[in-house]
Design an enzyme around this catalytic site. Structure first.
Site, PDB file in Angstrom:
ATOM      1  N   ALA A 160      36.699  13.999  18.957  1.00  0.00           N
ATOM      2  CA  ALA A 160      37.881  13.367  19.554  1.00  0.00           C
ATOM      3  C   ALA A 160      37.451  12.193  20.432  1.00  0.00           C
ATOM      4  CB  ALA A 160      38.628  14.404  20.387  1.00  0.00           C
ATOM      5  N   GLY A 240      39.582  18.167  18.272  1.00  0.00           N
ATOM      6  CA  GLY A 240      40.723  17.246  18.239  1.00  0.00           C
ATOM      7  C   GLY A 240      42.020  18.005  18.433  1.00  0.00           C
ATOM      8  N   THR A 242      45.566  20.049  17.753  1.00  0.00           N
ATOM      9  CA  THR A 242      45.921  21.223  16.944  1.00  0.00           C
ATOM     10  C   THR A 242      46.515  20.769  15.608  1.00  0.00           C
ATOM     11  OG1 THR A 242      46.225  22.590  18.890  1.00  0.00           O
ATOM     12  CG2 THR A 242      47.415  23.276  16.911  1.00  0.00           C
ATOM     13  N   GLU A 262      37.877  23.296  17.926  1.00  0.00           N
ATOM     14  CA  GLU A 262      38.057  23.091  19.376  1.00  0.00           C
ATOM     15  C   GLU A 262      39.281  22.208  19.535  1.00  0.00           C
ATOM     16  OE1 GLU A 262      36.223  24.442  21.739  1.00  0.00           O
ATOM     17  OE2 GLU A 262      34.500  25.189  20.613  1.00  0.00           O
ATOM     18  N   LEU A 263      40.454  22.860  19.679  1.00  0.00           N
ATOM     19  CA  LEU A 263      41.710  22.111  19.596  1.00  0.00           C
ATOM     20  C   LEU A 263      42.403  22.016  20.965  1.00  0.00           C
ATOM     21  CD1 LEU A 263      42.820  23.773  16.227  1.00  0.00           C
ATOM     22  CD2 LEU A 263      41.265  21.846  16.595  1.00  0.00           C
ATOM     23  N   CYS A 296      40.862  18.204  27.275  1.00  0.00           N
ATOM     24  CA  CYS A 296      41.454  19.390  26.651  1.00  0.00           C
ATOM     25  C   CYS A 296      41.707  20.452  27.714  1.00  0.00           C
ATOM     26  CB  CYS A 296      40.550  19.928  25.558  1.00  0.00           C
ATOM     27  SG  CYS A 296      38.856  20.113  26.096  1.00  0.00           S
TER      28      CYS A 296
HETATM   29  P1  NAD Z   1      42.912  13.761  16.924  1.00  0.00           P
HETATM   30  O1  NAD Z   1      43.228  15.096  16.369  1.00  0.00           O
HETATM   31  O2  NAD Z   1      43.908  12.693  16.787  1.00  0.00           O
HETATM   32  O3  NAD Z   1      41.545  13.201  16.269  1.00  0.00           O
HETATM   33  C1  NAD Z   1      40.351  13.960  16.311  1.00  0.00           C
HETATM   34  C2  NAD Z   1      39.419  13.484  15.199  1.00  0.00           C
HETATM   35  O4  NAD Z   1      39.971  13.842  13.937  1.00  0.00           O
HETATM   36  C3  NAD Z   1      39.211  11.976  15.157  1.00  0.00           C
HETATM   37  O5  NAD Z   1      37.863  11.703  14.873  1.00  0.00           O
HETATM   38  C4  NAD Z   1      40.111  11.560  14.013  1.00  0.00           C
HETATM   39  O6  NAD Z   1      39.731  10.337  13.409  1.00  0.00           O
HETATM   40  C5  NAD Z   1      39.900  12.724  13.056  1.00  0.00           C
HETATM   41  N1  NAD Z   1      40.903  12.905  11.997  1.00  0.00           N
HETATM   42  C6  NAD Z   1      42.160  12.413  11.904  1.00  0.00           C
HETATM   43  N2  NAD Z   1      42.752  12.854  10.760  1.00  0.00           N
HETATM   44  C7  NAD Z   1      41.852  13.638  10.127  1.00  0.00           C
HETATM   45  C8  NAD Z   1      41.864  14.408   8.922  1.00  0.00           C
HETATM   46  N3  NAD Z   1      42.941  14.470   8.136  1.00  0.00           N
HETATM   47  N4  NAD Z   1      40.761  15.104   8.610  1.00  0.00           N
HETATM   48  C9  NAD Z   1      39.671  15.099   9.401  1.00  0.00           C
HETATM   49  N5  NAD Z   1      39.599  14.399  10.549  1.00  0.00           N
HETATM   50  C10 NAD Z   1      40.675  13.685  10.925  1.00  0.00           C
HETATM   51  O7  NAD Z   1      42.539  13.998  18.481  1.00  0.00           O
HETATM   52  P2  NAD Z   1      42.256  12.918  19.617  1.00  0.00           P
HETATM   53  O8  NAD Z   1      43.521  12.251  19.986  1.00  0.00           O
HETATM   54  O9  NAD Z   1      41.071  12.098  19.267  1.00  0.00           O
HETATM   55  O10 NAD Z   1      41.786  13.886  20.807  1.00  0.00           O
HETATM   56  C11 NAD Z   1      42.671  14.550  21.653  1.00  0.00           C
HETATM   57  C12 NAD Z   1      42.852  15.988  21.230  1.00  0.00           C
HETATM   58  O11 NAD Z   1      41.595  16.655  21.135  1.00  0.00           O
HETATM   59  C13 NAD Z   1      43.636  16.788  22.240  1.00  0.00           C
HETATM   60  O12 NAD Z   1      44.512  17.639  21.571  1.00  0.00           O
HETATM   61  C14 NAD Z   1      42.582  17.581  22.982  1.00  0.00           C
HETATM   62  O13 NAD Z   1      43.043  18.761  23.598  1.00  0.00           O
HETATM   63  C15 NAD Z   1      41.625  17.872  21.860  1.00  0.00           C
HETATM   64  N6  NAD Z   1      40.306  18.189  22.374  1.00  0.00           N
HETATM   65  C16 NAD Z   1      39.915  19.496  22.355  1.00  0.00           C
HETATM   66  C17 NAD Z   1      38.680  19.843  22.883  1.00  0.00           C
HETATM   67  C18 NAD Z   1      38.240  21.274  22.917  1.00  0.00           C
HETATM   68  O14 NAD Z   1      37.060  21.503  23.130  1.00  0.00           O
HETATM   69  N7  NAD Z   1      39.112  22.235  22.719  1.00  0.00           N
HETATM   70  C19 NAD Z   1      37.839  18.850  23.418  1.00  0.00           C
HETATM   71  C20 NAD Z   1      38.265  17.531  23.389  1.00  0.00           C
HETATM   72  C21 NAD Z   1      39.511  17.209  22.858  1.00  0.00           C
END
Ligand code: NAD
Length: 509
Positions: A160, A240, A242, A262-263, A296
């Protein structure tokens, strides 16, 4: 801050209009991504994405590298990780500043992220001599049983934007000492941080005559989907939202791959009437506005005892009045920008939705304008009184919006805290031992992280990190999280001169 000098010191050179990724296998055919800083809204650099041909080249190199790397003794793999940690120490100031400038978090937090990378390297070095399996007593005479842990192969890491370097290192440092090779797809919102990290590890691998495929970088949105469906990648570690996690997990499961998820979180602090209120204010405000609410583990909800509700609310409103919002590289500021204008729009929509549902704002929000806020990404942290069942409260809005909810009994507070789809981080502020223990018991918090007298954000690498329910159930970083990066093999050795069967089954010929 001279960003060009920082990029140059990190090995990122401008090539005509593009930026070198430092990997010769990336073709020049791919599309490019512009990386804008949310700090000032200006273009930092343009980064090349990986096209299909580049993807295949990377995978081939990764497969070859795994055949070599899996046979390198684990402590020797640890030695490479030790050198990687040392290289990060040397580049800490520059990498921390780049994280801050490209992602928008404070310089302190940018440096903290690099420190987290260094810490996990140290942890992984020790771990490289502790990949223990159990031995068991066999029920059969003159038999020995034990289990051992083997590497899985290529680990796909999709990360993310909000932790643009640390999450990769949590995964990769462990995956490497376990004998895996890694392919990383970073967020397209923070590609330069990824390129800088790739430069650091590439130098270390080269200095040790190691194959480059041990650590690969693939940039671009299309790569994510490619990784989800690629049978050559037995493990996908996804960090990333959920929403995207659901897609990744379904695709990986369909091909019987493993995933670490890790969502999103929706984290609450319970503020008891027996809490140290001054400590609670610091924990709550840092948790809610730190990283502009883009962790997160950010604090989204405060569940406050009715006896102290008004007093605590007034203290909070006063504290929010002291917050300085602005350039995150200026250490006097508490709150930096959101990642981009789209995030600021989502923040505005969440406030509007909240108001429609009945949220009463005691500190109003809004997008900031003016010379210091020209990127359009700076927003005012705000506070609203709500009921837990509001749709907006049940969702994760990745912005500094804090919800206040009143409670009467601890049972009720715990029920409210658990009554959201997510299950990442939780906390109670109390000096009452009974309350603290009840919160930590099996009937207490249902989250992966439960703290007492500490806020919801700011985990250490020594513990296993992750959450339950829609947070995905994955664990990364410390404790025995390494086991997720290995396959377990049970071995039974017969050194008798007969072949007794288990469970006493007779089979005579
Ligand atoms: P996001 O879900 O928009 O993107 C995360 C990643 O997924 C990016 O690299 C993106 O390019 C990729 N992606 C997009 N579509 C995809 C697909 N179809 N298949 C595979 N990969 C794809 O998240 P974001 O906006 O970058 O980050 C914020 C989110 O991440 C928040 O919900 C936050 O809570 C979560 N987060 C969770 C943790 C944890 O440890 N639980 C840590 C950091 C961030």
């Amino acid at each position: 801050m001279d960003i060009t000098a920082i990029l140059t010191r990190l090995g990122i050179q401008k090539l005509n209009s593009g930026t070198s990724t430092g990997q010769q296998w990336l073709t020049t055919e791919g599309k490019t991504i512009d990386s804008y800083s949310p700090v000032n809204g200006k273009l930092i650099a343009t980064v090349q994405t990986s096209d299909e041909a580049a993807y295949e080249t990377v995978m081939k190199k990764a497969e070859e590298a795994f055949l070599f790397w899996r046979s390198v003794p684990a402590p020797k793999r640890g030695e490479i990780v030790r050198q990687f940690g040392d290289a990060l120490r040397e580049q800490k100031e520059d990498l921390g500043a780049l994280v801050s400038f490209e992602m928008g978090k404070s310089l302190q937090e940018g440096l903290g992220e690099v420190q987290e990378m260094i810490d996990i390297c140290d942890f992984a070095v020790g771990l490289s001599r502790q990949l223990y399996g159990l031995t068991m007593h066999s029920e059969r005479p003159n038999h020995r049983m034990y289990e051992q842990w083997h590497p899985m192969g290529i680990v796909g890491i999709i990360s993310a934007f909000n932790f643009p370097v640390a999450v990769w290192s949590w995964n990769t440092a462990l995956a490497w000492v376990c004998g895996n090779v890694c392919v990383w797809k970073p967020s397209s919102k923070t590609p330069l941080c990824a390129v800088a990290c790739q430069h650091v590890i590439t130098k270390v691998l080269k200095a040790n005559d190691m194959p480059e495929g041990i650590s690969s970088l693939l940039i671009g949105n299309a790569v994510g989907d490619r990784i989800n469906n690629d049978k050559r990648i037995p493990l996908v570690s996804f960090t990333g939202s959920t929403r995207i996690g659901r897609i990744v997990s379904a695709a990986v499961a369909t091909r019987f791959g493993r995933s670490i998820l890790e969502l999103g979180g929706n984290n609450a602090i319970i503020i008891s009437k027996d809490a140290d209120l001054n400590m609670s204010i610091i924990g709550a405000v840092f948790g809610a506005v730190g990283t502009a609410g883009q962790r997160c583990t950010s604090t989204r909800r405060l569940i406050i005892h009715e006896d102290i509700y008004e007093e605590f609310k007034n203290k909070l409103v006063h504290a929010y009045g002291q917050l300085r919002i602005g350039d995150p590289l200026d250490q006097h500021n508490h709150v930096g920008p959101l990642i981009d204008k789209a995030a600021a729009d989502m923040y505005v929509q969440a406030i509007e939705k909240g108001k429609k549902e009945g949220a009463k704002f005691v500190v109003e929000g809004g997008v900031l304008n003016g010379e210091n806020y020209s990127s359009g990404c700076y927003v005012k942290p705000c506070i609203a009184e709500v009921e837990n069942h509001y749709e907006i409260v049940q969702e994760e809005t990745f912005a500094p919006i804090l919800y206040l909810i009143k409670y009467k009994t601890l049972d009720q507070a715990i029920a409210i805290q658990n009554d959201v789809p997510q299950g990442l981080s939780s906390a109670i502020m109390t000096l009452n031992l009974r309350e603290a223990e009840q919160f930590l018991s099996a009937a207490g918090s249902d989250c992966g992280i439960a703290n007492v007298n500490i806020g919801t954000s700011g985990a250490e690498i020594g513990g296993a990190f992750g959450g339950e329910k829609e947070t995905g159930g994955g664990r990364e970083s410390g404790s025995d999280a390494w086991k997720a990066y290995m396959r377990r093999q049970t071995n039974t050795i017969n050194y008798a001169d007969s072949l007794p069967l288990a469970q006493g089954i007779k089979f005579d010929l």
